[in-house]
Design an enzyme around this catalytic site. Structure first.
Site, PDB file in Angstrom:
ATOM      1  N   HIS A   6       3.391   6.552  -6.971  1.00 31.52           N
ATOM      2  CA  HIS A   6       2.597   7.682  -7.488  1.00 31.52           C
ATOM      3  C   HIS A   6       3.429   8.966  -7.443  1.00 31.52           C
ATOM      4  O   HIS A   6       3.391   9.799  -8.363  1.00 31.52           O
ATOM      5  CB  HIS A   6       1.343   7.818  -6.627  1.00 31.52           C
ATOM      6  CG  HIS A   6       0.261   8.644  -7.236  1.00 31.52           C
ATOM      7  ND1 HIS A   6      -0.868   9.034  -6.544  1.00 31.52           N
ATOM      8  CD2 HIS A   6       0.116   9.196  -8.467  1.00 31.52           C
ATOM      9  CE1 HIS A   6      -1.643   9.748  -7.329  1.00 31.52           C
ATOM     10  NE2 HIS A   6      -1.068   9.869  -8.496  1.00 31.52           N
TER      11      HIS A   6
ATOM     12  N   HIS B 222       0.845  -1.209   0.000  1.00 27.92           N
ATOM     13  CA  HIS B 222       0.000   0.000   0.000  1.00 27.92           C
ATOM     14  C   HIS B 222       0.878   1.256   0.000  1.00 27.92           C
ATOM     15  O   HIS B 222       0.700   2.149  -0.842  1.00 27.92           O
ATOM     16  CB  HIS B 222      -0.902  -0.034   1.239  1.00 27.92           C
ATOM     17  CG  HIS B 222      -1.785   1.165   1.399  1.00 27.92           C
ATOM     18  ND1 HIS B 222      -3.125   1.145   1.080  1.00 27.92           N
ATOM     19  CD2 HIS B 222      -1.529   2.430   1.828  1.00 27.92           C
ATOM     20  CE1 HIS B 222      -3.650   2.346   1.317  1.00 27.92           C
ATOM     21  NE2 HIS B 222      -2.699   3.128   1.776  1.00 27.92           N
ATOM     22  N   GLU B 223       1.809   1.319   0.934  1.00 27.69           N
ATOM     23  CA  GLU B 223       2.660   2.516   1.012  1.00 27.69           C
ATOM     24  C   GLU B 223       3.561   2.634  -0.215  1.00 27.69           C
ATOM     25  O   GLU B 223       3.856   3.744  -0.680  1.00 27.69           O
ATOM     26  CB  GLU B 223       3.494   2.499   2.300  1.00 27.69           C
ATOM     27  CG  GLU B 223       2.681   2.495   3.585  1.00 27.69           C
ATOM     28  CD  GLU B 223       1.604   3.573   3.654  1.00 27.69           C
ATOM     29  OE1 GLU B 223       1.770   4.642   3.017  1.00 27.69           O
ATOM     30  OE2 GLU B 223       0.582   3.358   4.339  1.00 27.69           O
TER      31      GLU B 223
ATOM     32  N   HIS C 244       1.683   4.473  -2.897  1.00 24.67           N
ATOM     33  CA  HIS C 244       1.787   5.933  -2.725  1.00 24.67           C
ATOM     34  C   HIS C 244       3.143   6.429  -3.239  1.00 24.67           C
ATOM     35  O   HIS C 244       3.232   7.446  -3.931  1.00 24.67           O
ATOM     36  CB  HIS C 244       1.668   6.301  -1.242  1.00 24.67           C
ATOM     37  CG  HIS C 244       0.282   6.303  -0.702  1.00 24.67           C
ATOM     38  ND1 HIS C 244      -0.752   6.986  -1.308  1.00 24.67           N
ATOM     39  CD2 HIS C 244      -0.240   5.722   0.419  1.00 24.67           C
ATOM     40  CE1 HIS C 244      -1.860   6.822  -0.578  1.00 24.67           C
ATOM     41  NE2 HIS C 244      -1.579   6.058   0.457  1.00 24.67           N
TER      42      HIS C 244
END
Length: 679
Positions: A478, A471-472, A475
């Site tokens: 991105h 998940h991190e 980020h």
């Protein structure tokens, strides 16, 4: 000044902060000097004879504020991950001054006028047009159109809100760090061996008998999930859910009054800007258009999930009675009984899976997946870091450096709980670089709170931990894989808050692919990959209690939105939470539960009236993932399209336009419900 004194690392113009060299004593002189430079730059570009020219403005003001932001960002980061009394004091001493500067910058009428004049010019690039549109909107939300007393009051609210958010965070950290209990070996029956070993080592380090238990999640969760001793589970649960509240250990860490004041200030801020409530103001830069739309979305999802949640709870209670002779399940029993039910139903435990998920192997697998998907390599290199467990990596494409990332993955005292990605720097065609056309590369922090390895073995992760890491990383990608080099719209900058979770949630899906799991797993003792039959059991259990988990997230999101949308909510926080629980929860927690007192997301983390974005973005990410399901998980053209239309676009286009460019249509909720077994 001492001629032999080492230069202040916060004043360095080197590409990366020298984290290891930064001392509390450096903070005040460096930040004061950088604030003065930024103020001088602001005065220069807002002078009546200064041209309304973006290149000039960027070269003078953006360069100065970027230097300030990078230095203050390094200080803020250390305050979150390597907190000491001296560092905290130095940070808090400068916080009001820094807040005052940025509040003044955002509300500066002359600068606002320059931006409006630039925005009216012909021939702007799409990137620049979008960043100017965002900037003008943000000026309005920052009080640039306020006058006189209203403007002064607005600035005071910003300063006080920053102090309150920092205090909230400190209280949660201190309440978490200070609590301990020394348990006997008998009390720890059922708890994983590595957790017991680490607890024993922690006690021995303090010359104590027994095993030191804390409220840090890598200790708390295994105890609440596996300890057979019900009284021990209750002890930890009560301590955990009353942290930083009036029921906690120390009155000075009670966040009650602080939350009320913060909510009161937010409503006053919104009123000054002409909104009915803070939720309305918060939604202006988001995809959702009104609090009512968000509430409808959440309640619709709750209605769909509720039957599944009730079934989940009934199954737990039936199993507790039949298999464990527990007739009256309490909150501190639920994780324990859930784990026992999962073991009985699917014939495996999280503890069994952990043996195959060593952190070095998981990281290596993650790096290979990123390379295969996006054609970029993560390469560990040496750098100045704040703790010897921190790793630093370069991101390269075709041998060329395109980004850098710090990985700080282990829990420790002085470190904020949770997991997050933060920016160090953004991609930017920086006008002061010596080589024309050169770009500042993006740099990110990826922070988690995993357990350390025990007995000389590497750290073992639960499958949930692996999902958190992916998940991190989403980020981070991105931020790092942006192709936009215009400050303000590159990376995650300017991306709507309720879309910013799309890339992170998207990456979680890889953790459920057999081909991926083979790359991530290697038994801690034998080196064998995770067996297929064990993976099949994990897959069968994937949506185990998805109904309960969905309602829990909706509970938090509804509470957050109502808290910021309803007048007078600041005076009835506990009652409002009880109302939300009565509306959506099938099993409300005990009356002493003070979850809100450590709800840092909304009181100290930027998610105020925005927590719904996790569920909102899940609709987007599940729909994006369904394209990979249809076309092939590692289909290069699908990966390239996702990179081109979503990851690399920054906020040059609105998030909905990015989504439609990738998917070819509006988002649909079907994929989310199907992925969570609620179709």
């Amino acid at each position: 000044m001492d001629q032999n004194a080492a230069p202040n690392p916060l004043l360095s113009t080197a590409p990366l902060p020298d984290f290891a060299a930064i001392e509390p004593a450096h903070i005040q002189p460096a930040i004061t000097a950088l604030l003065a430079q930024a103020q001088e730059a602001l005065d220069k570009v807002t002078a009546s004879d200064a041209p309304a020219d973006y290149e000039t403005l960027s070269r003078v003001l953006n360069v100065a504020t970027e230097r300030l932001g990078t230095a203050w960002g390094a200080v803020g980061h250390l305050n979150a991950v390597a907190n000491t009394p001296a560092l905290r004091e130095a940070y808090n001493a400068m916080l009001p001054t820094v807040t005052e500067f940025y509040t003044g910058l955002g509300a500066n009428e002359a600068l606002y006028a320059k931006y409006k004049a630039i925005a009216a010019q012909e021939g702007l690039s799409p990137e620049r047009r979008q960043l100017l549109k965002h900037a003008i909107r943000d000026f309005v939300l920052s009080g640039a159109e306020l006058q006189g007393e209203a403007k002064t009051r607005f600035a005071k609210i910003q300063e006080r809100s920053a102090e309150l958010g920092q205090s909230f965070s400190e209280h949660v950290m201190d309440a978490t760090d200070s609590w301990s209990y020394f348990a006997s070996a008998d009390e720890l029956k059922g708890v994983p061996a590595d957790v017991v070993a680490n607890a024993r080592a922690a006690a021995q380090a303090e010359q104590q008998d027994g095993h030191k238990l804390t409220l840090h999640f890598p200790v708390y969760m295994p105890v609440i999930q596996y300890a057979e001793d019900r009284a021990l589970r209750e002890r930890l649960y009560r301590a955990y859910v009353t942290r930083a509240s009036e029921l906690g250990d120390k009155p000075e860490w009670d966040n009650s009054a602080l939350m009320s004041e913060l909510l009161t200030l937010r409503q006053e801020e919104a009123a000054l800007l002409g909104f009915h409530n803070f939720a309305e103001a918060s939604l202006v830069p988001k995809m959702a258009t009104s609090p009512a739309q968000v509430l409808d979305f959440l309640r619709d999802l709750a209605r769909r999930a509720r039957p599944y949640a009730q079934r989940d709870l009934d199954e737990l209670r039936d199993f507790g009675r039949a298999a464990l002779r527990m007739d009256d399940l309490q909150a501190w029993d639920l994780p324990y009984v859930s784990e026992k039910l999962k073991e009985a139903r699917y014939a495996f435990s999280d503890q069994e899976v952990r043996q195959y998920l060593t952190l070095p192997r998981v990281l290596d697998g993650l790096f290979r997946i990123v390379d295969r998907l996006f054609g970029v390599q993560l390469v560990p290199v040496a750098a100045s870091v704040w703790h010897d467990s921190v790793q630093f990596c370069e991101l390269r494409r075709d041998g060329q450096l395109i980004g850098q990332v710090y990985l700080d993955l282990f829990a420790r005292n002085g470190k904020r709980p949770g997991a997050w990605m933060d920016e160090v720097r953004s991609r930017w065609a920086r006008p002061d670089l010596p080589v024309p056309g050169a770009e500042q590369i993006p740099v990110a922090h990826l922070v988690c709170n995993f357990p350390q390895g025990a007995d000389g073995k590497p750290a073992l992760l639960t499958h949930d931990d692996v999902i958190t890491l992916f998940h991190e990383c989403g980020h981070g990608l991105h931020h790092l894989l942006t192709r936009v080099a215009e400050l303000g719209v590159s990376g995650i900058s300017g991306v709507e808050w309720d879309a910013v979770e799309l890339p992170s949630q998207f990456m979680e899906n890889f953790c459920w692919e057999w081909e991926v799991i083979q790359q991530l797993s290697s038994h801690v003792d034998t080196g064998a990959p995770l067996p297929r039959d064990l993976f099949d059991k994990m897959l069968a259990a994937k949506n185990f209690q998805a109904g309960l988990q969905t309602l829990r997230q909706i509970e938090f999101a509804l509470f957050d939105m109502r808290l910021h949308a309803e007048p007078g909510a600041e005076a009835r926080i506990q009652d409002l939470l009880a109302e939300v629980r009565a509306e959506v929860s099938v099993n409300p927690p005990p009356a002493f539960n003070r979850f809100q007192h450590s709800f840092s997301h909304i009181f100290a983390g930027g998610y105020a009236a925005g927590y719904y974005s996790y569920k909102w973005a899940e609709v987007l990410s599940a729909d994006c993932w369904s394209a990979f399901e249809e076309e092939g998980v590692f289909n290069p053209s699908t990966g390239r399209r996702y990179l081109d239309e979503i990851l690399s676009m920054g906020s040059v286009r609105d998030a909905m336009d990015n989504f439609k460019a990738f998917r070819g249509r509006e988002p649909q909720i079907d994929a989310l419900l199907r992925h969570q077994g609620m179709a």
